[in-house]
Design an enzyme around this catalytic site. Structure first.
Site, PDB file in Angstrom:
ATOM      1  CG  ASP A 117       4.556  27.551 -34.672  1.00  0.00           C
ATOM      2  OD1 ASP A 117       4.336  27.532 -35.900  1.00  0.00           O
ATOM      3  OD2 ASP A 117       4.491  28.600 -34.000  1.00  0.00           O
ATOM      4  CD  GLU A 165       0.998  31.947 -37.721  1.00  0.00           C
ATOM      5  OE1 GLU A 165       0.324  32.912 -38.099  1.00  0.00           O
ATOM      6  OE2 GLU A 165       0.576  31.150 -36.858  1.00  0.00           O
TER       7      GLU A 165
END
Ligand SMILES: [Zn+2]
Length: 379
Positions: free
Chosen positions: A74, A138
């Site tokens: 991400d 994250e």
């Protein structure tokens, strides 16, 4: 995107990942692409998804040592597209620099790890278990990502030996710095209560700002610890303070403060909370404190992993890396308490989360060679 004929597998995979618009916590097919490459090497893929987050746990081999290559697919939002020199999700190379959201944080790291495993395994099997732990959560709340996967694997009795996280850690050139620990992060939304009233009749009100001020002054000047050889002293920072009803003649009923501790291994979250409460209580405040712990601090002691990482970095770059513990949090905070020696090694980090995020094209293959050198020494 490669514009000459030489095969550049790390560059190609980095570009393919950047082109997948994986705004946190959306994986946008990145893990599937990585999973395909790993499956072709014989890895067993397991999807440990949770709460809309894609988590890939891929393993090859069995038994110890368990060596984990870890990272996230991400990315943070790009900000205003028009401020970028080119579309943040259309990887572009200009003057030997690859631009795109995630170029440094951390799609290049992931691509370099995959290619490192491909090269290493082309030379024969590794020892023990080689694993990839990849999440798409994250940059967001990080609740359903690595934290969740670690809980699941822990409950199976699995214990890791080594983990390499591919976060961008270099300061000026690849290999000049690797991260071996992180400070902890503890935040609090504090509401101090008073009693609303007219500023002309303070005896009929109770001003929470006046009550808070001396306590806050004490908190901002407290020495929480003195740090140690690896960490600076714990710091307390106020990031927001607000009160008021909108009218200048009203004493507000409450004041809200947001503060954060970045703390070293000399302190722990429970002690810091207790020390703050002691100050607030001693100043006679009525308050509500909503705490959140983003991660306890950790430090990897000098051992096989740091030795291997130093040697691999030295081979590829000629540098002896600084062993660093600063910077923000990463998923290493979940992997380290699981019992692994953890290091973070990645490209230059000065453009991460910024407009025109980028990575040097020549660093991509070199980073992959560093990971490969670590695998050669440990797995
Ligand atoms: Zn990152």
């Amino acid at each position: 995107m490669a514009d000459d004929a030489a095969p550049r597998p790390v560059l190609d995979l980095t570009c393919a990942l950047i082109a997948r618009k994986s705004l946190t916590p959306d994986d946008a097919g990145c893990c599937a692409l990585i999973g395909e490459r790993l499956a072709a090497l014989g890895f067993t893929l397991e999807w440990i998804d949770a709460g809309g987050v894609t988590n890939l746990w891929a393993t090859l081999g069995s038994g110890a040592p368990l060596t984990i290559l870890a990272g996230h697919t991400d990315v943070v939002p790009p900000g205003p597209h028009q401020e970028w020199q080119s579309d943040p999700f259309d990887p572009q190379i200009r003057d030997g620099v690859l631009y795109g959201r995630g170029a440094a944080d951390m799609k290049s790291g992931l691509a370099a790890m995959v290619v490192a495993a491909e090269r290493r395994l082309a030379r024969g099997p590794t020892q023990g278990t080689l694993a990839f732990l990849i999440t798409s959560d994250e940059e967001g709340t990080a609740r359903h990502g690595t934290r969740h996967v670690v809980e699941v694997l822990k409950s199976r009795g699995l214990t890791p030996d080594y983990a390499v996280v591919g976060e961008a850690t270099a300061a000026r050139q690849l290999g000049d710095r690797i991260t071996i620990g992180r400070r902890g992060s503890l935040g609090c939304n504090l509401r101090v209560l008073g009693k609303q009233g007219h500023v002309a009749y303070p005896d009929k009100a109770d001003n929470p700002i006046h009550r808070l001020a001396p306590a806050l002054a004490e908190l901002t000047t407290t020495v929480w610890d003195r740090g140690n050889a690896h960490f600076p002293p714990t710091s307390f920072q106020v990031s927001n303070l607000h009160a008021g009803t909108g009218a200048s003649n009203v004493i507000p009923g409450a004041v809200d403060v947001v503060f954060n501790f970045r703390f070293c291994t000399e302190s722990n979250a429970e002690d810091l909370k207790a020390r703050v409460s002691e100050v607030l209580d001693r100043h006679g405040l009525r308050y509500e404190a909503d705490w959140w712990l983003s991660g306890e601090p950790f430090l990897t002691r000098e051992g096989a992993l740091i030795e291997a990482a130093r040697a691999a970095v030295g081979d590829v770059t000629g540098l002896d890396p600084l062993l660093f513990t600063g910077g923000g949090t990463s998923d290493a905070r979940f992997i380290a308490p699981w019992g692994a020696e953890v290091v973070e090694i990645g490209p230059i980090n000065d453009s991460i989360h910024k407009i025109d995020e980028h990575v040097l094209v020549t660093d991509l293959d070199r980073l992959s060679r560093i990971y490969e050198g670590i695998l050669d020494r440990l797995a």
